[in-house]
Design an enzyme around this catalytic site. Sequence first.
Site, PDB file in Angstrom:
ATOM      1  N   LYS A 266       1.309   4.203  -3.027  1.00  0.00           N
ATOM      2  CA  LYS A 266       1.235   5.649  -2.771  1.00  0.00           C
ATOM      3  C   LYS A 266       2.496   6.356  -3.256  1.00  0.00           C
ATOM      4  O   LYS A 266       2.434   7.447  -3.843  1.00  0.00           O
ATOM      5  CB  LYS A 266       1.030   5.896  -1.278  1.00  0.00           C
ATOM      6  CG  LYS A 266      -0.343   5.466  -0.771  1.00  0.00           C
ATOM      7  CD  LYS A 266      -0.463   5.641   0.738  1.00  0.00           C
ATOM      8  CE  LYS A 266      -1.845   5.248   1.241  1.00  0.00           C
ATOM      9  NZ  LYS A 266      -1.964   5.371   2.698  1.00  0.00           N
TER      10      LYS A 266
ATOM     11  N   ASP B 158       0.834  -1.202   0.000  1.00  0.00           N
ATOM     12  CA  ASP B 158       0.000   0.000   0.000  1.00  0.00           C
ATOM     13  C   ASP B 158       0.876   1.262   0.000  1.00  0.00           C
ATOM     14  O   ASP B 158       0.630   2.203  -0.754  1.00  0.00           O
ATOM     15  CB  ASP B 158      -0.916  -0.007   1.225  1.00  0.00           C
ATOM     16  CG  ASP B 158      -1.826   1.221   1.243  1.00  0.00           C
ATOM     17  OD1 ASP B 158      -2.616   1.392   0.302  1.00  0.00           O
ATOM     18  OD2 ASP B 158      -1.727   2.024   2.197  1.00  0.00           O
TER      19      ASP B 158
END
Length: 803
Positions: free
Chosen positions: A665, A661
Amino acid sequence: MKILKFGGKSLSNGEGLDKVVAIILDKVNQGEKIAVVVSARGNATDELEDLLSIAAKNESYKPLLEQFKLEQQNGFADVDLTEEFNVLEKLFEGVSLIGDYSSKIKDQILSIGEVLSAKLLTAILVKNGVNARFADSRELIKTDSKFGDAQPIEQASKKNVVQYFKENDDAVNIVTGFIASNAKNVTTTLGRNGSNYTASLIANYLNAEELQNYTHVDGIYTANPDLVPDAKKIDYLTFNEANELANFGATILHAKTIIPLLEKNIPLRILNTFNHENKGTLIRSTASKEGIKTLSVLENVALVNLEGRGLLGKTGVDARIFKVMGDNDISVSIISQGSSERGIGLVVAADKASTAMIQLEKEFENDFYSKDVNKISVTDNVSVISIIGQDLSTFHKPYTALIRNKIVPILFNNTVTGKNVSLVVKKSELNRALNVIHGEIFGVSKKINIAIFGHGLVGGTLINQILESATAIEKRKDVKLNIFAIANSKNVLLNKNGVTPNWKNEIQNKGTLYSIQDVIDYANENHLENLIAIDNTASADFVENYIPLIESSFDLISSNKVANTLSYSFYKKLRKVLADNQKTYLYETNVGAGLPLIDTIKLLHLSGENITKIKGVFSGTLSYLFNNFSAKDVPFSEILKEAIDNGYTEPDPREDLCGNDVGRKLLILARELDLQNEFEEIAIQNLIPEHLREGSASEFLTKLKEFDAVYAKIKEEQEPNHVLRYIGELSGDLQSDKGNLEVKLVSVPSDTALGGLKGSDSFFEIYTESYGDRPIVIQGAGAGSAVTARGVFGDILRLSDKG
């Protein structure tokens, strides 16, 4: 004296006729001096025209004629209409025998509608104690012999009207509209909607104080309320503005009505029979406030195009075109000409378009052979929107709004004064185009129609935030947020007027299976403008819908990171589709939840600032874990369990702990700097011990203590006064095609900004050439459904301000 004119709907059986009688009685009782002009009742004129067509085909017209008579006599058996009914029977019988009819016969038949209306109203008023008198306008208005569209002979007509009203000054005269007669006393008609013309002529001849036109609406609106729900009533118009309205299709006014009133400066008031307390719209000579007054629509038109490179610079082409139009009695409402490549577009009545094309082809036959003319064609299914009062200096606003909604006008032109602009659009786009223009130029709230996909924690919170804030936002920003669709992976709830706070129950009970095309079709069928699709899923599959949505005029907002972290080729393709369709894609929440991180980086990059490095804590979940683990003397598993219990992690915490994750980003920020990195090129330190990476989530949750030894050792091996942070870092030559992307666990001094992080805050440092070793710092809540939803909400408001 005031002239009152009542339309067909006002005079229809039931409430209409009762209201008309009440209005007249009220004025008589108040001592007002009035005369009344009437149209045929209800749809009488259309019904008579249909009967005429049926009789001419020698088909069975008699049952329909009997039905017509019953409707006209309905409830008023004591009123003698025998003479008019006998005339109709004889005329229809003759038409049936011959199998044809002339314009002269048609005028005689259609005139009966007004005669029946005036006779009936006169009888009802007399019964109510009013000194009413039937006045047959065929004895008053004299015209030429152009049956169907006769022109009044002013001197004779004025003399007759003045003399008649002088002799009948003591009565309320009920005058038949629409009909007249020629010098031989043969019945003629003044053209459709000619009753308004009759009323304005009588007002002119009698120097009336005011003409009051009673209809079925409260006045003239900024647009047709049937097409634009947000339309507002206009209190005042000038005669010039009203004339433009009449010329461009406002059915409430006849194009010839204004001139007789303008000559004598007689005000015209448009009123509602069914709401006669309303003051309506007053049309007068004195100028009203400058600016756009209304949108008018011409339907049942077609566009005739003549194209020819060889005609450039040739004289006489326009004259030839208009000679063809004149010879074939074809009226041209709009003409638009191109210069670089000779092209002329003419808007004509739809039923005249084929004749226009055939006759133009004959006229320009030799020009086809010489190849001076390339093509003569007809575009059917078009409509004209006229913006009355539109100054060209501000025309870019409605035009830009149309383009933003993927409505491209086929052509446009403006009047000589430059104060009115007309647009030709596809008929299928008329409703949406009207609402888009109306919302842009009038003082009504701009409507934003939103489809929300995914209604879990973030999506559900967002829906409730919008519903709770919608009224305040409309008041403060003149923006009306309307959620017309809520969907999950299977079902959708659709409501063009907006979902209610009870949406959870409604989607459960009323939700239907859907495809993305169903949502697109629903928006099109209901002419919804200013469309936004919001992706609050975490689905890679849903991303496939982005391009169809963009191509169907939706702007996009997403808290889903997938689209921006797929292959670089898809990333570029998506941007190209956005550019081609002039749509916007906002995703501020992809990295910093509600923090203004992506916006800041975009602004720096677009301004030419050389960003040299970005690093920080990208995950609110992992921020919470390591902030607490570093500060407390407790096992890692205890902090992890606390985070799980508080709902900070995904249902399977390994989705947070693996680092993917954070990697996504970081990749999103890299691509904002035009770097072409792929996800596979990111160096990601997986926080999960290798032996715990496989197996089910439930099995994993029983083994949390196996983290303890690993992280106790890492914590112990730090330098004094250091803390652990899990960061993402973008470095290297960021002016080249690719940068270095790392996601890793680091130990930093506790007295630094990064080391002093608390709770579940996200933290970002942006290093630039101008700022040197003093980075721009952005810090704040980086996780939580409320924060993320508020960030998406912010993107909605930014999009609503666009354009």
